[in-house]
Each structure stands twice: as structure tokens, then as C-alpha cells.
Design a protein around this motif. Sequence first.
Motif, mmCIF file in Angstrom:
data_model
loop_
_atom_site.group_PDB
_atom_site.id
_atom_site.type_symbol
_atom_site.label_atom_id
_atom_site.label_comp_id
_atom_site.label_asym_id
_atom_site.label_seq_id
_atom_site.Cartn_x
_atom_site.Cartn_y
_atom_site.Cartn_z
ATOM 1 N N SER A 10 6.831 -9.235 -1.102
ATOM 2 C CA SER A 10 5.405 -9.293 -0.784
ATOM 3 C C SER A 10 5.141 -10.113 0.463
ATOM 4 C CB SER A 10 4.618 -9.866 -1.958
ATOM 5 O OG SER A 10 4.910 -11.229 -2.124
ATOM 6 N N SER A 11 5.981 -11.089 0.742
ATOM 7 C CA SER A 11 5.764 -11.896 1.938
ATOM 8 C C SER A 11 6.255 -11.188 3.193
ATOM 9 C CB SER A 11 6.467 -13.251 1.795
ATOM 10 O OG SER A 11 7.862 -13.063 1.737
ATOM 11 N N ARG A 12 7.127 -10.217 3.041
ATOM 12 C CA ARG A 12 7.644 -9.489 4.204
ATOM 13 C C ARG A 12 6.766 -8.321 4.601
ATOM 14 N NH1 ARG A 12 13.949 -8.641 4.313
ATOM 15 N NH2 ARG A 12 13.142 -7.246 5.861
ATOM 16 N N HIS A 44 3.818 -6.644 6.001
ATOM 17 C CA HIS A 44 2.646 -6.913 6.819
ATOM 18 C C HIS A 44 2.180 -5.603 7.432
ATOM 19 C CE1 HIS A 44 3.070 -11.213 6.495
ATOM 20 N NE2 HIS A 44 4.338 -11.113 6.803
ATOM 21 N N GLU A 45 0.890 -5.375 7.367
ATOM 22 C CA GLU A 45 0.349 -4.163 7.964
ATOM 23 C C GLU A 45 0.237 -4.352 9.471
ATOM 24 O OE1 GLU A 45 -3.217 -2.724 6.249
ATOM 25 O OE2 GLU A 45 -2.501 -2.947 4.213
ATOM 26 N N VAL A 46 0.600 -3.308 10.189
ATOM 27 C CA VAL A 46 0.499 -3.335 11.642
ATOM 28 C C VAL A 46 -0.834 -2.710 12.019
ATOM 29 C CG1 VAL A 46 1.537 -2.524 13.785
ATOM 30 C CG2 VAL A 46 2.987 -3.135 11.836
#
Length: 44
Positions: free
Chosen positions: A23-25, A27-29
Amino acid sequence: MSRLLVTLLVILVVVVGGLFLLSSRAHEVPQTQVEKAVSLDNLS
């Protein structure tokens, strides 16, 4: 503690840790808008 309880706790810690890592990896671009020049010669 019994071996079954220790095993379940270890599995639970590994699963929760893996979920936290994933979950920490994620990330939406943000989307970028690309504008392209179009010639009007093709319209006639």
C-alpha cells in the motif's frame, strides 16, 4: 504458547507487513495533457 498460535501470529505479521508495504508503494501518477499541432490541410 502452542506452536499453532505462534505460527498463526507469524503468518499474520507477514501478511499485514506485506499489505502495508504494497500500500505504501502504490502511488497514482497524475495524468498529463498532451497538445499536438494538427495541420488543417487535410480538412478540404
